[in-house]
Design an enzyme around this catalytic site. Structure first.
Site, mmCIF file in Angstrom:
data_model
loop_
_atom_site.group_PDB
_atom_site.id
_atom_site.type_symbol
_atom_site.label_atom_id
_atom_site.label_comp_id
_atom_site.label_asym_id
_atom_site.label_seq_id
_atom_site.Cartn_x
_atom_site.Cartn_y
_atom_site.Cartn_z
ATOM 1 N N THR A 16 6.166 -3.695 8.631
ATOM 2 C CA THR A 16 6.619 -3.532 9.909
ATOM 3 C C THR A 16 5.571 -3.960 10.860
ATOM 4 O OG1 THR A 16 6.491 -1.252 10.012
ATOM 5 C CG2 THR A 16 8.764 -2.425 9.336
ATOM 6 N N PRO A 17 4.945 -5.428 10.789
ATOM 7 C CA PRO A 17 3.548 -5.777 11.970
ATOM 8 C C PRO A 17 4.350 -5.500 13.188
ATOM 9 C CG PRO A 17 5.104 -7.608 10.781
ATOM 10 C CD PRO A 17 5.491 -6.436 10.497
ATOM 11 N N LYS A 23 6.662 10.530 12.751
ATOM 12 C CA LYS A 23 5.589 9.518 12.237
ATOM 13 C C LYS A 23 4.517 8.729 12.885
ATOM 14 C CE LYS A 23 3.584 6.919 9.080
ATOM 15 N NZ LYS A 23 2.470 7.232 7.696
ATOM 16 N N TYR A 78 1.010 -1.092 0.031
ATOM 17 C CA TYR A 78 0.091 0.175 -0.140
ATOM 18 C C TYR A 78 0.756 0.910 -0.034
ATOM 19 C CZ TYR A 78 -4.432 -2.622 0.670
ATOM 20 O OH TYR A 78 -5.352 -3.380 0.776
ATOM 21 N N VAL A 79 1.960 1.408 0.494
ATOM 22 C CA VAL A 79 2.768 2.761 0.314
ATOM 23 C C VAL A 79 3.624 2.137 -0.470
ATOM 24 C CG1 VAL A 79 4.575 3.954 2.194
ATOM 25 C CG2 VAL A 79 2.494 2.206 3.279
ATOM 26 N N LYS A 85 -1.795 0.385 15.545
ATOM 27 C CA LYS A 85 0.202 -0.631 15.404
ATOM 28 C C LYS A 85 1.070 0.104 16.196
ATOM 29 C CE LYS A 85 2.812 -0.264 12.043
ATOM 30 N NZ LYS A 85 3.505 -0.998 11.132
ATOM 31 N N LYS A 115 -12.348 1.592 5.922
ATOM 32 C CA LYS A 115 -12.480 2.810 5.194
ATOM 33 C C LYS A 115 -12.752 2.589 3.966
ATOM 34 C CE LYS A 115 -9.421 5.839 4.360
ATOM 35 N NZ LYS A 115 -8.360 7.453 4.694
ATOM 36 N N CYS A 153 -1.867 1.784 10.114
ATOM 37 C CA CYS A 153 -1.031 1.753 11.234
ATOM 38 C C CYS A 153 -1.581 2.298 12.205
ATOM 39 C CB CYS A 153 -0.790 3.277 10.161
ATOM 40 S SG CYS A 153 -0.205 3.299 8.942
HETATM 41 C C1 UDX Z 1 -3.149 6.575 8.766
HETATM 42 C C2 UDX Z 1 -2.784 8.498 8.681
HETATM 43 O O1 UDX Z 1 -4.506 9.144 8.421
HETATM 44 C C3 UDX Z 1 -2.171 8.890 7.352
HETATM 45 O O2 UDX Z 1 -1.359 10.020 7.565
HETATM 46 C C4 UDX Z 1 -0.599 7.553 7.379
HETATM 47 O O3 UDX Z 1 0.368 7.219 6.401
HETATM 48 C C5 UDX Z 1 -1.503 6.372 7.580
HETATM 49 O O4 UDX Z 1 -2.392 6.041 8.778
HETATM 50 P P1 UDX Z 1 -5.271 5.584 7.084
HETATM 51 O O5 UDX Z 1 -5.074 4.643 8.290
HETATM 52 O O6 UDX Z 1 -4.943 5.114 5.655
HETATM 53 O O7 UDX Z 1 -3.757 6.634 7.135
HETATM 54 O O8 UDX Z 1 -6.446 6.158 7.202
HETATM 55 P P2 UDX Z 1 -7.772 7.935 7.977
HETATM 56 O O9 UDX Z 1 -7.965 8.332 7.220
HETATM 57 O O10 UDX Z 1 -6.348 8.174 8.470
HETATM 58 O O11 UDX Z 1 -8.085 6.694 8.745
HETATM 59 C C6 UDX Z 1 -8.143 5.869 10.085
HETATM 60 C C7 UDX Z 1 -9.366 5.214 10.482
HETATM 61 O O12 UDX Z 1 -9.707 6.355 11.368
HETATM 62 C C8 UDX Z 1 -9.919 4.918 9.788
HETATM 63 O O13 UDX Z 1 -10.713 3.657 10.445
HETATM 64 C C9 UDX Z 1 -11.322 6.349 9.349
HETATM 65 O O14 UDX Z 1 -13.026 5.668 9.010
HETATM 66 C C10 UDX Z 1 -11.799 6.562 10.984
HETATM 67 N N1 UDX Z 1 -11.941 7.779 11.406
HETATM 68 C C11 UDX Z 1 -10.886 8.719 10.564
HETATM 69 C C12 UDX Z 1 -12.725 8.076 11.860
HETATM 70 O O15 UDX Z 1 -13.590 7.040 12.428
HETATM 71 N N2 UDX Z 1 -13.024 9.245 12.311
HETATM 72 C C13 UDX Z 1 -12.512 10.388 11.669
HETATM 73 O O16 UDX Z 1 -12.461 11.628 11.797
HETATM 74 C C14 UDX Z 1 -11.407 10.060 11.271
HETATM 75 P P1 ADP Z 2 2.183 -1.490 3.997
HETATM 76 O O1 ADP Z 2 1.035 -0.989 3.924
HETATM 77 O O2 ADP Z 2 3.448 -0.701 4.344
HETATM 78 O O3 ADP Z 2 2.563 -0.792 2.608
HETATM 79 P P2 ADP Z 2 2.322 -3.415 3.126
HETATM 80 O O4 ADP Z 2 1.657 -5.073 3.370
HETATM 81 O O5 ADP Z 2 1.092 -3.642 2.003
HETATM 82 O O6 ADP Z 2 2.689 -2.971 4.222
HETATM 83 O O7 ADP Z 2 3.397 -4.062 1.632
HETATM 84 C C1 ADP Z 2 4.358 -4.577 2.424
HETATM 85 C C2 ADP Z 2 5.141 -5.683 1.267
HETATM 86 O O8 ADP Z 2 6.343 -5.964 1.347
HETATM 87 C C3 ADP Z 2 4.499 -6.662 1.349
HETATM 88 O O9 ADP Z 2 4.074 -6.887 -0.460
HETATM 89 C C4 ADP Z 2 5.215 -7.928 1.276
HETATM 90 O O10 ADP Z 2 5.810 -8.972 0.595
HETATM 91 C C5 ADP Z 2 6.904 -7.114 1.021
HETATM 92 N N1 ADP Z 2 7.658 -7.938 1.672
HETATM 93 C C6 ADP Z 2 8.424 -7.869 3.240
HETATM 94 N N2 ADP Z 2 8.896 -8.425 3.051
HETATM 95 C C7 ADP Z 2 9.971 -8.560 2.549
HETATM 96 C C8 ADP Z 2 11.122 -8.649 1.935
HETATM 97 N N3 ADP Z 2 12.271 -9.198 2.836
HETATM 98 N N4 ADP Z 2 11.846 -8.150 1.072
HETATM 99 C C9 ADP Z 2 10.584 -8.366 0.268
HETATM 100 N N5 ADP Z 2 9.677 -7.540 -0.183
HETATM 101 C C10 ADP Z 2 8.922 -7.904 0.819
#
Ligand code: UDX
Ligand code: ADP
Length: 457
Positions: free
Chosen positions: A88-89, A217, A11-12, A276, A336, A273
């Site tokens: 990074t779980p 962060k 996702y990142v 965690k 969300k 995020c």
């Molecule tokens: C978050 C941070 O916003 C982002 O900057 C960081 O990089 C990763 O974590 P994300 O988890 O993708 O992003 O979504 P976000 O929009 O922050 O929502 C997180 C949770 O909070 C969702 O479940 C959302 O529904 C909830 N939320 C958000 C609320 O319940 N109320 C709000 O007012 C806003």
């Molecule tokens: P994030 O939301 O932080 O991006 P994801 O779980 O969506 O997390 O993505 C992390 C990706 O990193 C996964 O696709 C996973 O397969 C990959 N990954 C984890 N460990 C390694 C590694 N040692 N080398 C290469 N890719 C890796």
């Protein structure tokens, strides 16, 4: 021209690198992953993640200067700049289980970089959210053997939110780059800043020391989550006193010192995020000898779980304390809208509690059914997955809105009401629907932080 590599195609890594590739056509960007299926999907038009606008960007740059590969070692050999965006779980075992971050993948990656790198100067960029001082560990591993490579480790955390990732990347509030104060550290930060400067105004690119960047962060996520727990904590009081959370949220949000964003009451926050990162922040505080600070942040997570449990209890008590055999339609399973991601979704805890009462659940979601099936694979009980919300609600005693997908506002609730068992209940975990209208149709409506609208009293 630089060879930019990103390890981790999630996702990142995926969206971030696609956007960097779009704005930096002179650089060659490659994303690698240990999961070959993921890479195959990135190389197709059925991308492994759903994110509005992402496919367009990928189609524009894939094969031009964005490439996806499983050949990690080879790509490390060619790389000048290596972004690390692996997951990074939370650790599930041993010391710090349930709180600290599991760094085994992080360390494996550091070792893979050390074993394969060949360029004279290599910049390693932490993208994944990591414990404060993780870059020092990376640095130590990279310097644990004699090599011809001069490594520079910098921190560049990603602030994108899912569902708005492309928008957030195109127009970030800020880009944060943390590096060491040495000449080579400053140069490395400049090199990474220059990538972003292709489209981000220089004044939005902040250069800090590494620890500030890493801590910012974690702390940004903790502050955002704390706002949600704060507003959620007040919903309980609203429901008892007749105050209306929407009015309260609006009233306090107009105070510029408080601000209006992230004050939307909910069944609870989810996502990969928030929980965690807060748990990790609390763990760090404890580790450094500040148990009171740890306790303060832990309470944000506890409040979140309390909110989901409280919502569940409303469902149970309002349906006469008996859910066994009754079908409940769950509208939305993603954490969300505009994502198929279900990591840490409050829907999971809710469904577990409903199944614990022997309720039947029928889950609908426009994008997250595939992940919902995986999340609930080990759960026993009467569970169905139904792409069509009308079918999910058929014969149900209650409709439980968990994710505020826009399309749920547009449904024909008269039709839904007619197909449901009576009395029919709506529980709106996001205050997303028109409660008065639903009440007039005949539903018993239980919003969050507002008095219920019930025909039963
Ligand atoms: C978050 C941070 O916003 C982002 O900057 C960081 O990089 C990763 O974590 P994300 O988890 O993708 O992003 O979504 P976000 O929009 O922050 O929502 C997180 C949770 O909070 C969702 O479940 C959302 O529904 C909830 N939320 C958000 C609320 O319940 N109320 C709000 O007012 C806003
Ligand atoms: P994030 O939301 O932080 O991006 P994801 O779980 O969506 O997390 O993505 C992390 C990706 O990193 C996964 O696709 C996973 O397969 C990959 N990954 C984890 N460990 C390694 C590694 N040692 N080398 C290469 N890719 C890796």
């Amino acid at each position: 021209m630089a060879n930019v590599l990103c390890i981790g195609a999630g996702y990142v890594g995926g969206p971030t690198m696609a956007v960097i590739a779009k704005y930096c056509p002179e650089h060659q960007i490659t994303i690698v992953d240990i999961n070959p299926e993921r890479i195959a999907q990135w190389n197709s038009d059925d991308l492994p993640i759903y994110e509005p606008g992402l496919l367009d960007v990928v189609q524009e740059v894939r094969g031009r200067n964005l490439f996806f590969s499983t050949d990690i070692d080879k790509k490390i050999r060619e790389a000048d700049i290596i972004f690390v965006a692996i997951n990074t779980p939370t650790k599930t075992y041993g010391e710090g289980a349930g709180r600290g971050t599991d760094l085994q993948y992080w360390e494996q990656t550091a070792r893979a970089i050390l074993a394969n790198t060949q360029k004279k100067n290599v910049i390693v960029v932490e993208k994944s959210t990591l414990p404060v001082r993780a870059s020092a560990a990376m640095d130590r591993i990279l310097h644990s053997e004699q090599t011809n490579t001069q490594f520079e480790v910098i921190s560049n955390p990603e602030f994108l939110a899912e569902g708005t990732a492309i928008k957030d990347l195109n127009d970030p509030d800020r880009v944060l780059i943390g590096g060491s104060d040495t000449e080579s550290g400053k140069k490395a930060c400049q090199t990474v800043a220059d990538l972003y400067a292709h489209w981000v105004p220089r004044e939005k690119i902040l250069l800090t020391n590494v620890w500030s960047s890493e801590l910012s962060k974690l702390f940004a996520n903790a502050m955002l989550a704390q706002r949600i727990s704060s507003i959620n904590s007040i919903t309980a009081l609203c429901e008892k006193t007749g105050a209306d959370i929407t009015e309260v949220s609006h009233a306090i949000g107009m105070d510029q010192r408080i601000g209006s964003q992230f004050l939307q009451a909910s069944i609870g926050f989810g996502g990969s995020c928030f929980r965690k990162d807060i748990l990790h922040l609390a763990y760090l505080c404890e580790h450094y000898g500040f148990p009171e600070v740890a306790e303060y942040w832990d309470s944000v997570v506890r409040m979140n779980e309390y909110q989901t449990s409280r919502f569940f209890k409303t469902i149970l008590t309002s349906q006469f304390n008996s859910l066994a055999g009754k079908k409940n339609a769950i509208f939305g399973f993603a954490f969300k809208p505009d994502t198929g991601d279900t990591r840490d979704t409050p829907a999971l805890l809710l469904c577990q509690k409903l199944l614990g009462e022997h309720a039947a659940i029928s889950i609908t979601d426009p994008k997250a059914l595939k992940n919902a099936k995986i999340d609930l694979a080990d759960m026993e009980g009467d569970i169905t997955f139904e792409p069509d919300p009308y079918k999910a609600a058929e014969g149900a005693h209650s409709l439980v809105l968990v994710t505020h997908w826009e399309e749920y506002r547009q449904l024909d609730y008269q039709r839904i009401f007619e197909s449901m068992a009576k009395p029919a209940f709506v529980y709106d975990g996001r205050n997303h629907l028109d409660h008065q209208k639903l009440f007039e149709i005949g539903f018993n409506v239980f919003p969050l932080g507002k008095l219920p609208l019930s025909h039963l009293e």
